[in-house]
Design an enzyme around this catalytic site. Structure first.
Site, PDB file in Angstrom:
ATOM      1  NE  ARG A 135      17.399   6.029 -23.110  1.00 22.60           N
ATOM      2  CZ  ARG A 135      17.155   5.341 -22.048  1.00 22.60           C
ATOM      3  NH1 ARG A 135      17.898   4.835 -21.485  1.00 22.60           N
ATOM      4  NH2 ARG A 135      15.780   5.104 -21.945  1.00 22.60           N
ATOM      5  CB  ILE A 145      12.023   6.675 -20.561  1.00 22.58           C
ATOM      6  CG1 ILE A 145      11.658   6.280 -19.079  1.00 22.58           C
ATOM      7  CG2 ILE A 145      11.040   7.997 -21.315  1.00 22.58           C
ATOM      8  CD1 ILE A 145      10.283   6.102 -18.720  1.00 22.58           C
ATOM      9  CG  ASN A 202       3.666   1.751 -20.124  1.00 22.98           C
ATOM     10  OD1 ASN A 202       4.226   0.904 -20.226  1.00 22.98           O
ATOM     11  ND2 ASN A 202       3.520   2.578 -18.997  1.00 22.98           N
ATOM     12  CB  THR A 203       0.093  -2.212 -18.769  1.00 22.76           C
ATOM     13  OG1 THR A 203      -0.300  -2.658 -17.610  1.00 22.76           O
ATOM     14  CG2 THR A 203       1.208  -3.107 -19.034  1.00 22.76           C
ATOM     15  CG  HIS A 204       2.433   2.424 -13.976  1.00 22.39           C
ATOM     16  ND1 HIS A 204       3.914   2.594 -14.046  1.00 22.39           N
ATOM     17  CD2 HIS A 204       2.019   2.930 -12.819  1.00 22.39           C
ATOM     18  CE1 HIS A 204       4.311   2.969 -12.897  1.00 22.39           C
ATOM     19  NE2 HIS A 204       3.232   3.272 -12.174  1.00 22.39           N
ATOM     20  CG  ASP A 263       2.593  12.007 -21.862  1.00 23.51           C
ATOM     21  OD1 ASP A 263       3.569  11.462 -21.372  1.00 23.51           O
ATOM     22  OD2 ASP A 263       1.952  12.866 -21.497  1.00 23.51           O
ATOM     23  N   GLY A 311       6.228  12.323 -21.010  1.00 25.33           N
ATOM     24  CA  GLY A 311       6.616  12.219 -19.582  1.00 25.33           C
ATOM     25  C   GLY A 311       6.610  10.709 -19.208  1.00 25.33           C
ATOM     26  CG  ASP A 361       4.988   5.485 -15.828  1.00 24.99           C
ATOM     27  OD1 ASP A 361       4.780   4.950 -17.040  1.00 24.99           O
ATOM     28  OD2 ASP A 361       5.674   5.217 -14.718  1.00 24.99           O
TER      29      ASP A 361
HETATM   30  C1  GRF Z   1       3.942  -5.235 -15.008  1.00 22.54           C
HETATM   31  O1  GRF Z   1       3.252  -5.138 -13.784  1.00 22.54           O
HETATM   32  C2  GRF Z   1       4.255  -3.924 -15.768  1.00 22.54           C
HETATM   33  O2  GRF Z   1       3.202  -3.131 -15.488  1.00 22.54           O
HETATM   34  C3  GRF Z   1       5.366  -3.416 -14.935  1.00 22.54           C
HETATM   35  O3  GRF Z   1       6.275  -4.640 -15.250  1.00 22.54           O
HETATM   36  C4  GRF Z   1       5.351  -5.968 -14.978  1.00 22.54           C
HETATM   37  C5  GRF Z   1       5.818  -6.649 -16.297  1.00 22.54           C
HETATM   38  O4  GRF Z   1       5.152  -8.007 -16.227  1.00 22.54           O
HETATM   39  N1  GRF Z   1       6.003  -2.657 -15.799  1.00 22.54           N
HETATM   40  P1  GRF Z   1       5.489  -9.081 -17.270  1.00 22.54           P
HETATM   41  O5  GRF Z   1       6.881  -9.074 -17.715  1.00 22.54           O
HETATM   42  O6  GRF Z   1       4.252  -8.883 -18.211  1.00 22.54           O
HETATM   43  O7  GRF Z   1       5.102 -10.487 -16.572  1.00 22.54           O
END
Ligand code: GRF
Length: 216
Positions: A81, A108, A123-125, A157, A159, A161
């Site tokens: 990894r 990760i 990141n987007t969650h 960071d 962790g 999310d």
């Molecule tokens: C998003 O909802 C993201 O937050 C999650 O996976 C999805 C990705 O969607 N981790 P896309 O590949 O951008 O359509």
């Protein structure tokens, strides 16, 4: 006679983004569309490369259609990894990004990546952190019976999310929702939020004060 001193207006340079994807890449597409529509100069950033942890995904196809360089860095091609993390770090670094955006990147990253890009890795969650972190944020919110959920754009960071939150968007859970219907409504909000946040931090700059992110 005194020479007049010309006022120097320094244009803030267009920031370089490397975007990491693992799936359909609709968040990537939203960034590409916004930049194409308003120009990189106005948006404040351009995507210079797209990376993935797997082949054959629509996210990479979207990047190729946009004429962008792509790279794939798969865990299974490395002996550990840590070796994967080092290779990913080098692959991203080759494009000299100002910001790295994880747009649905389902891995990760490790110590080396964070040492190089920490504080500029976004990141987007698909949940309202700190609730429902991890790979199944939508499913977990639904199973818990939450009445509202949403999405969180945050710095990464070490962790899962847990990094400082930049912005959040709220989505109501409907009685008839299943995971896929709820995720689609979240992604609709998420794409707009990501485009807005990345543009603002690229154009204005930001400070991370402990857990608090201040956009300048
Ligand atoms: C998003 O909802 C993201 O937050 C999650 O996976 C999805 C990705 O969607 N981790 P896309 O590949 O951008 O359509």
């Amino acid at each position: 006679m005194a020479e007049s001193v010309a006022e120097t207006v320094t244009e803030s340079p267009v920031k370089r983004l490397v975007v990491l994807v693992s799936g359909s890449g609709t968040n990537l597409q939203a960034l590409l569309d916004a930049i194409a529509e308003m120009s990189a100069a106005v948006y404040g950033a351009e995507v210079v490369a797209v990376g993935a942890d797997r082949d054959g995904i629509e996210g990479l196809a979207r990047a190729e259609r946009a004429g962008l360089p792509t790279f794939v860095c798969r865990v299974k091609d490395h002996e550990s990894r840590e070796a994967w993390d080092a290779a990913l770090t080098e692959a991203v670094d080759a494009y000299e990004p100002d910001l790295v955006v994880s747009a649905g990147f389902m891995k990760i990253v490790g110590k080396e990546f964070l040492a190089r890009f920490g504080g500029r890795f976004v990141n987007t969650h698909p949940a309202l952190l700190p609730s429902f972190p991890g790979a199944h944020g939508v499913r977990d919110a639904l199973a818990y019976g939450a009445k509202v959920t949403g999405c969180t754009v945050h710095f990464v960071d070490d962790g899962v999310d847990t990094g400082p939150i930049i912005a959040q968007g709220v989505v109501e859970v409907r009685d008839e929702d299943d995971e896929s219907a709820l995720h689609e409504r979240i992604k609709d909000v998420e794409r707009r939020l990501l485009v807005e946040v990345v543009g603002r931090i690229a154009r204005n700059g930001y400070r991370i004060e402990g857990r608090k992110v201040v956009i300048l």
